[in-house]
Design an enzyme around this catalytic site. Structure first.
Site, PDB file in Angstrom:
ATOM      1  N   GLU A 166       0.966  -1.309   0.026  1.00 33.46           N
ATOM      2  CA  GLU A 166      -0.036  -0.021   0.013  1.00 33.46           C
ATOM      3  C   GLU A 166       0.858   1.363   0.069  1.00 33.46           C
ATOM      4  OE1 GLU A 166      -2.953  -0.106   3.249  1.00 33.46           O
ATOM      5  OE2 GLU A 166      -3.905  -1.940   2.384  1.00 33.46           O
ATOM      6  N   GLU A 351      -5.452  -8.805   0.512  1.00 34.78           N
ATOM      7  CA  GLU A 351      -6.250  -8.219   1.855  1.00 34.78           C
ATOM      8  C   GLU A 351      -7.534  -7.815   1.572  1.00 34.78           C
ATOM      9  OE1 GLU A 351      -4.548  -4.959   4.107  1.00 34.78           O
ATOM     10  OE2 GLU A 351      -2.733  -5.683   4.052  1.00 34.78           O
TER      11      GLU A 351
END
Ligand code: PNW
Length: 444
Positions: A166, A351
């Site tokens: 991320e 995720e």
């Protein structure tokens, strides 16, 4: 309700965690401090003053945790490696750090669980922050040295590598919005950080190829779908800007070798020239990867503020304990967009999951909302595959409850409940449900 949805043979089902969120043992075996130790210990930054000093004590309890993964039928485990365990100080390699991950990976292999390693999940060594952190271009060299060390020590036992988790959070959330370590609020710095993180990704992909290893390497982005609050041109433009910040700022350089022109124009006006982008950087950033990891939790809806910039519109539909709207259809829309606009590479959901205020009652944790959340998102993923999309695996966030960054231990994302006072693990109803999904390779 969904009928029977079967996933392709070989589809990989797993769960994910990150080092600072689960390991604890912050002072052990020569680990140095990271920016998250510093941030968590700065009053007012993390809810209730929580820190990752002990967390889930995974550093000591990994044998029983891996055993539990096996009992729950999990096929893969995505974990991250703590850089400050490997290079606790400038120029000093700490072999005890890699020893821990060798033990973990060995244990996973013994149980037939596939290890997936994230090289950087936000715990920058404090000594690098003291030199300016990711805003300093030198961080790129430090990262490549760290990654090469991991490839040398663990390259033959870890088949799947993720350079970064991320980059949006590492750059914008941490250096512009100030919500994550190091807690800065400086757009120019955030842009420099994003660029150096991307550059370190590209250089590391290159290093992995040169190491001649037989595994695969990619990157994980947190991506979303941005909807405009109305058809008003100002709202549509605001949605485009928000999409430019959250999605295109990372996807475009990785898959097209350029930053999106509309965003460059806005950012140049707000933060000055992009003189930190050197001539060959984008050719390095676009080096071919083997897969893309996608973290998806929610969509966002925005309207135009007075200044024309995007402002979030509070969700109308159901939300999780994070206040994030539950919107499985947007996972399908996101995957479809990636395929249409960016890449036919294998995708992994690295995720997806939900926080709910779980409680133990009679020794059990009943979490029907989490089961519903996962079921609907699995169904969205299935639809994408059904239409020919190349999705190869799914990692639920998270294996167990853990340190949820600025929210400390107040948010529970786990399939397994953690009683922090005793470090007892209790598989929630969702964990048992997930075990059945994996066994059937599908949902009923
Ligand atoms: C991701 N946001 O974090 C991380 O990869 C995990 O470590 C984390 O526990 C999980 O999602 C749940 O939050 C994010 O504010 C944290 O947009 C915050 C944001 C996005 C992702």
């Amino acid at each position: 309700m969904n009928g029977e949805l079967r996933f392709p043979e070989g589809f990989l089902w797993g769960t994910a965690t990150a080092a600072y969120q689960v390991e604890g043992a912050a002072q052990e075996d020569g680990r140095g401090p990271s920016i998250w130790d510093t941030f968590a210990k700065t009053p007012g930054k993390v809810l209730n003053g929580d820190t990752g000093d002990v967390a889930c004590d995974h550093y000591h309890r990994y044998p029983e945790d891996v055993r539990l993964m096996k009992e729950l039928g999990m096929q893969a485990y995505r974990f991250s490696i703590a850089w400050p365990r490997i290079f606790p100080e400038k120029g000093r390699y700490n072999p005890k750090g890699t020893d821990f991950y060798k033990r973990l990976v060995d244990t996973l292999h013994q149980h037939g669980i596939l290890p997936v390693a994230t090289i950087y999940h936000w715990d920058l060594p404090q000594w690098i922050q003291d030199e300016g952190g990711w805003a300093n271009r030198r961080s790129v060299d430090y990262f490549v040295e760290y990654a090469n060390t991991l490839f040398r020590e663990l390259g033959d036992v870890v088949p799947l590598w993720i350079t970064h988790n991320e980059p949006w959070c590492v750059s914008f959330l941490s250096h512009w919005l100030g919500q994550h370590a190091p807690g800065h609020r400086d757009l120019r710095e955030a842009l420099q950080v994003a660029h150096h993180v991307l550059l370190s990704h590209g250089r590391t992909v290159q290093a992995y190829r040169e190491a001649g290893l037989s595994g695969r390497i990619g990157i994980t982005l947190n991506l979303t779908v941005v909807d405009a609050a109305s058809e008003d041109p100002a709202d549509l433009r605001a949605a485009q800007i928000s999409d430019g910040n959250a999605n295109r700022w990372f996807l475009d350089p990785i898959f097209r070798g350029s930053y999106p022109a509309d965003m460059v124009e806005i950012y140049t006006e707000q933060a000055g020239p992009f003189d930190f982008v050197h001539a060959d950087d984008l050719d390095i950033i676009r080096r071919p990867i083997d897969f893309l990891g996608v973290n998806y939790y929610t969509r966002s809806v925005v309207r135009a503020g007075e200044d024309g910039m995007p402002k979030p519109v509070p969700p109308a539909g159901p939300v999780t304990d994070m206040g994030w709207e539950v919107h499985p259809e947007s996972l399908y829309r996101l995957l479809t967009r990636l395929r249409r606009e960016y890449t036919g590479l294998p995708l992994y959901i690295t995720e997806n999951g939900a926080a709910y205020p779980d409680r133990v009652v009679d020794g059990r944790v009943d979490d029907p909302e989490r089961i519903a959340y996962l079921r609907d998102h699995f169904a969205a993923a299935h639809r994408f595959i059904q239409e020919g999309g190349n999705l190869q695996g799914y990692f639920v966030w998270s294996f167990m409850d853990n340190f949820e960054w600025a929210f400390g231990y107040s948010k529970r994302f786990g399939l397994v409940y953690v009683d922090y006072a005793t470090q007892t693990r209790i598989p929630k109803a969702s964990a048992l449900w997930y075990r059945d999904v994996i066994a059937a390779n599908g949902i009923r």
